[in-house]
Each structure stands twice: as structure tokens, then as C-alpha cells.
Scaffold this active site. Sequence first.
Site, short mmCIF file in Angstrom:
data_model
loop_
_atom_site.label_atom_id
_atom_site.label_comp_id
_atom_site.label_asym_id
_atom_site.label_seq_id
_atom_site.Cartn_x
_atom_site.Cartn_y
_atom_site.Cartn_z
N SER A 153 0.82 -1.21 0.00
CA SER A 153 0.00 0.00 0.00
C SER A 153 0.85 1.26 0.00
CB SER A 153 -0.90 0.00 1.24
OG SER A 153 -1.52 1.25 1.43
N GLU A 155 0.20 3.66 1.71
CA GLU A 155 0.22 4.12 3.10
C GLU A 155 1.55 3.80 3.78
OE1 GLU A 155 -1.88 5.87 5.08
OE2 GLU A 155 -3.28 6.25 3.44
N TYR A 177 -2.11 0.40 10.32
CA TYR A 177 -2.32 -0.26 9.03
C TYR A 177 -1.07 -0.13 8.15
CZ TYR A 177 -3.88 -0.82 4.18
OH TYR A 177 -3.99 -1.19 2.88
#
Length: 357
Positions: A153, A155, A177
Amino acid sequence: MERSRVHVERGCDLELLRARAIHQRNLNLSKRCALITGITGQDGSYLAELLLEKGYRVVGMVRRSSAENFERIEHLVDRVELRQADLLDQLSLVNLLRDVRPHEVYNLAAQSFIPTSFSQPLLTAEFTALGVTRLLEAIRLVDREIRFYQASSSEMFGKVQETPQRESTPFYPRSPYGVAKLYGHWITVNYRESYDLYACSGILFNHESPKRGREFVTRKIAEGAARIAAGLASELRLGNLEAKRDWGYAPEYVEAMWRMLQQDAPEDYVIGTGRHHTPREFCEIAFARVGLDYRDHVKVDAALLRPAEVETLLADASKAKSTLGWEPQTSFRELVELMVDAEIERAQRAKARASGS
């Protein structure tokens, strides 16, 4: 005499069914087989569609849960095989791989909602981080020829160290996460280098569609605009409207996943559009699509702000373009409008049901 004839006919029917079963089994064995974890999610459903179009035998891993949502794959249930296993249970993964014998494994399952990762960090780590390790270890034990895709990801970049972000950009995650995804990313690299597995990660930037979960901001905005226009709601509460995100169209991104596993050697790739926008811009286009001004209906709610914000994510997907031949095709405006149009249809159906009750 009649009984004998019926008995013979039934016997013929059974033989025919056995023959068909054997033929189907042989056909399945001759096809390339893909196992998808997270098949009931947005990406899993689009990936299943893509692989079926390419002639794959598609097996979806699902958890034993009374709350499992199969809405996104209802149209595929007679074309895919659903098998029970769990990223929290190592033995179930080993047994699944031994039974299915896939050529490719796409690990899309995760606890992927960032606010939940702050409230449930340990659960997020179990699924999103250690779950990757359990699956890679199962592959190592069962069949090292399996090609493995890990859904990494953007992120992981978090507090970005350079813009745009490419494969060599240092990581700095800003949520449980993001941290869990980073663990999953690096354990994939470790198994690739330690055990010579074909294991790669797609570092996907935000990708959306009408199948996006309702908890995600893009779906919240599209749904909110449609419901307000239909008279089913009056306001929409959101968090940070100024964060910059690189948003693309999910069906195009699963094509990139597949292409990664068709290369001669496993490598990691950044996938994104190279353009970023804010939730405010998303709101502006979404509400304009239904003839409204978002400023009359959107309210900022401090309770929806992250403890640690990621301000800017912007992809440099030049490696994917040059190596995979992959490029995004859907513009930001087209993405927003197709999501809103899907929500308008849903809102109209909801309004019709309400008026008919």
C-alpha cells in the site's frame, strides 16, 4: 420390465454424471489456477472477473463467518470455487494449498480500514502483517513454484520522504495499518531472497470503484451526494478535506497485479496515476454531478480526523509503464462521476422501496 428400464436409465444418469465430473476435474487440472484471498472485497471481485476472462480456474479463500459479505461476487459464485481458510490459522492455509494446488496466489485479504487500525492495532497486525508470513510459509512448505502477489500500500510511504513516491522511496508509515503493510511488504522481500520464491509486491495507491466499501471516504462522498440529492439525507460529515491522494480506477489496478506475476523475474512495482487530488475536489465533482453545491451539505467533523495524518501521496509508476506496459486509463473526473452514477441508482432503488413500504 418397467422397473428394470427405470433402473437402467438411472444407472446411465449416474454414469453420465460421473463422466461429467471427471471431465470437469481434468479440465480444472489443465487450466492455470489462481487462489485469491480477499475475493469478496473490491479488488478480489475485479481480479476474479479478470482471471476468469483469461481462462483461469479461480479459487477464492473465505473465512468461516456468519457475517461474510458475498455481494460483490454474487454474479461469480457459479464460476469460482470458494474454500474456507484463515490468515490466522497456519494449518488451514497449508491444507488449502495442498488441496487446490494453485499456480498463482494473490494475497488481497487484510484489515484495510485505517481508522479501525488505530482502534484495533493488534487485530490489524495479525491479519495484515503476520497473515502474510503465514501464507508465505505455507507456500514454502507446500510448493515453492507458486507465484505470489502481495497487496502492499501507498500508506507505507506515510510521512513522505520525497514526492512523487517510487519503488526506492524510503518508507515512513503513519498508522498501524501502514506499519502492518510495511511488515507484509518486507517479509515478502525476505522470502523472495531467502527461499528463491517468485514473490512480489504491488505498492498500490488509492484505487476506487462503485464496489468500494461504504466506510471509505470516496464511497462516503459518492453515496452522500446521491442520497442528499434523492432527499434521503441532508448532510455529509467528513474528516480532512485537504489531504492529497493519487486516486485511480480499481479494475485497471488488478490488471497490473496479474501482469506482475507474468514476468520472468519477481519485482515490486508502484501503481498509481501520477496525479493527486483532495477529498474537497472529490466532493466538488460528486455534488456537481447531482446538481448541488457541496459547501451547502458537507461538514468537517474533528472526530473523523486521524491521530497522525498522511498529507500527500503521489505515485511515480514509470517502472510499471516501462516493464509491465501498464498505464491508467480512467481520469479522476470519470472515476468520481461513475461512482456517483452508481450511487444515484442505489438511492433511487432505496427511495422506491421506502415509498412502497
